[in-house]
Design a protein around this motif. Sequence first.
Motif, short mmCIF file in Angstrom:
data_model
loop_
_atom_site.label_atom_id
_atom_site.label_comp_id
_atom_site.label_asym_id
_atom_site.label_seq_id
_atom_site.Cartn_x
_atom_site.Cartn_y
_atom_site.Cartn_z
N ARG A 14 -4.48 9.83 -2.33
CA ARG A 14 -5.04 10.34 -3.59
C ARG A 14 -4.52 9.63 -4.70
NH1 ARG A 14 -5.03 16.30 -4.04
NH2 ARG A 14 -6.98 16.55 -3.42
N ALA A 15 -3.32 9.19 -4.99
CA ALA A 15 -2.84 8.61 -6.16
C ALA A 15 -3.84 7.16 -6.47
CB ALA A 15 -1.52 8.13 -6.40
N ASP A 16 -4.05 6.53 -5.51
CA ASP A 16 -4.98 5.43 -5.18
C ASP A 16 -6.33 5.54 -5.78
OD1 ASP A 16 -4.96 2.62 -4.74
OD2 ASP A 16 -5.76 2.85 -2.61
N GLU A 17 -6.84 6.64 -4.98
CA GLU A 17 -8.20 7.12 -5.45
C GLU A 17 -8.26 7.50 -7.08
OE1 GLU A 17 -11.33 10.61 -4.27
OE2 GLU A 17 -9.56 10.29 -2.96
N TYR A 18 -7.12 8.06 -7.37
CA TYR A 18 -7.23 8.62 -8.92
C TYR A 18 -6.96 7.39 -9.62
CZ TYR A 18 -5.39 10.15 -13.47
OH TYR A 18 -5.17 10.35 -14.59
N SER A 19 -6.37 6.38 -9.23
CA SER A 19 -6.12 5.08 -10.21
C SER A 19 -7.31 4.36 -10.14
CB SER A 19 -4.97 4.19 -9.23
OG SER A 19 -3.66 4.83 -9.39
N CYS A 23 -9.79 3.75 -13.79
CA CYS A 23 -9.80 2.44 -13.83
C CYS A 23 -11.49 2.40 -14.11
CB CYS A 23 -9.37 1.41 -12.77
SG CYS A 23 -9.69 -0.27 -13.05
N VAL A 24 -12.05 2.94 -13.15
CA VAL A 24 -13.92 2.73 -13.21
C VAL A 24 -14.32 3.67 -14.35
CG1 VAL A 24 -15.91 3.29 -12.08
CG2 VAL A 24 -14.03 2.26 -10.83
N THR A 25 -13.71 4.74 -14.67
CA THR A 25 -14.06 5.56 -15.84
C THR A 25 -13.63 5.00 -17.18
OG1 THR A 25 -13.88 7.52 -14.35
CG2 THR A 25 -14.20 8.02 -16.52
N TYR A 26 -12.45 4.65 -17.06
CA TYR A 26 -12.06 4.14 -18.40
C TYR A 26 -12.77 2.91 -18.71
CZ TYR A 26 -8.83 1.91 -21.96
OH TYR A 26 -8.20 1.58 -22.79
N TRP A 27 -13.04 1.94 -18.02
CA TRP A 27 -13.86 0.79 -18.29
C TRP A 27 -15.21 0.82 -18.20
CZ3 TRP A 27 -11.29 -3.28 -20.09
CH2 TRP A 27 -9.92 -3.48 -20.05
N ALA A 76 -13.33 0.41 -5.28
CA ALA A 76 -14.46 1.64 -5.93
C ALA A 76 -15.67 1.28 -5.27
CB ALA A 76 -14.44 1.10 -7.48
N VAL A 77 -16.01 0.18 -4.76
CA VAL A 77 -17.16 -0.29 -4.07
C VAL A 77 -16.99 0.50 -2.63
CG1 VAL A 77 -19.09 -1.56 -3.04
CG2 VAL A 77 -18.04 -2.04 -5.31
N ASN A 86 -19.54 -5.01 -6.65
CA ASN A 86 -18.25 -5.39 -7.31
C ASN A 86 -18.60 -6.61 -8.34
OD1 ASN A 86 -15.87 -6.40 -8.19
ND2 ASN A 86 -15.00 -6.59 -6.12
N PRO A 87 -18.63 -6.17 -9.80
CA PRO A 87 -18.71 -7.22 -10.91
C PRO A 87 -18.16 -8.38 -10.80
CG PRO A 87 -18.08 -4.89 -11.69
CD PRO A 87 -17.93 -4.81 -10.14
N CYS A 88 -16.89 -8.53 -10.10
CA CYS A 88 -15.92 -9.55 -10.10
C CYS A 88 -16.59 -10.68 -9.40
CB CYS A 88 -14.55 -9.04 -9.75
SG CYS A 88 -13.47 -8.31 -10.92
N ASP A 89 -17.31 -10.25 -8.30
CA ASP A 89 -17.95 -11.09 -7.61
C ASP A 89 -19.14 -12.14 -8.20
OD1 ASP A 89 -16.71 -10.17 -5.33
OD2 ASP A 89 -18.42 -8.96 -4.58
N ALA A 90 -19.29 -11.70 -9.43
CA ALA A 90 -20.43 -12.56 -10.11
C ALA A 90 -19.65 -13.34 -11.28
CB ALA A 90 -21.31 -11.61 -10.87
N VAL A 91 -18.42 -13.21 -11.22
CA VAL A 91 -17.61 -14.01 -12.25
C VAL A 91 -16.72 -14.96 -11.39
CG1 VAL A 91 -15.98 -14.04 -13.90
CG2 VAL A 91 -17.63 -12.27 -13.86
#
Length: 181
Positions: A14-19, A23-27, A76-77, A86-91
């Motif tokens: 649950r803590a991992d899911e919250y994190s 992260c996803v909401t914040y960004w 998150a995916v 995953n947007p990082c895959d494109a960088v």
Amino acid sequence: KQSDFQSPDEKYRRADEYSVRFCVTYWKVSFLAVKVSIQTNRASISKNGNLKTGEGLSNRSVQAHHRLLSLALKQAVNLYELIEKNPCDAVQAPTPNKSSGKSLSREDASLILESIEDILLYTLFFVALYTGMRRSEITGLKWKDINFNNKTISVRRSGGIINGEFSYKKLKNDSSRRQIA
């Protein structure tokens, strides 16, 4: 209450899911925005990412940041299905710069050995200085690895302390297995 009890696994999940959700909401994750943001952030931390000095971070540090962010977004995916890609895959993450190691001169090595002549570990330092072997490789040596006739040392295993006990370990990769003349 008994119903309020959570197992450690459930608590960490649950803590991992919250994190990840935070992260996803914040960004404000959207594929294009995050891709541009990651590219911009990479360029920014490459130039002035060191908080202490204001200088840029090494490629290895930028790669570590990229890997961490990529891992979070991968969860998150796959795990939480919060985003589709995953947007990082494109960088493209930077590759670390290969550095040429600095070695001691023969004179410096001799000075070091002269200064520790009387200590118990003199032989260990001698082998390390003149062969370039790692500490774990030296501690992994057995008498059968040393050929006094041919003046060679065979690196076949490493040694180290695991859980308070010395043990021999397999070398990390086959290229570490070698003979030193």
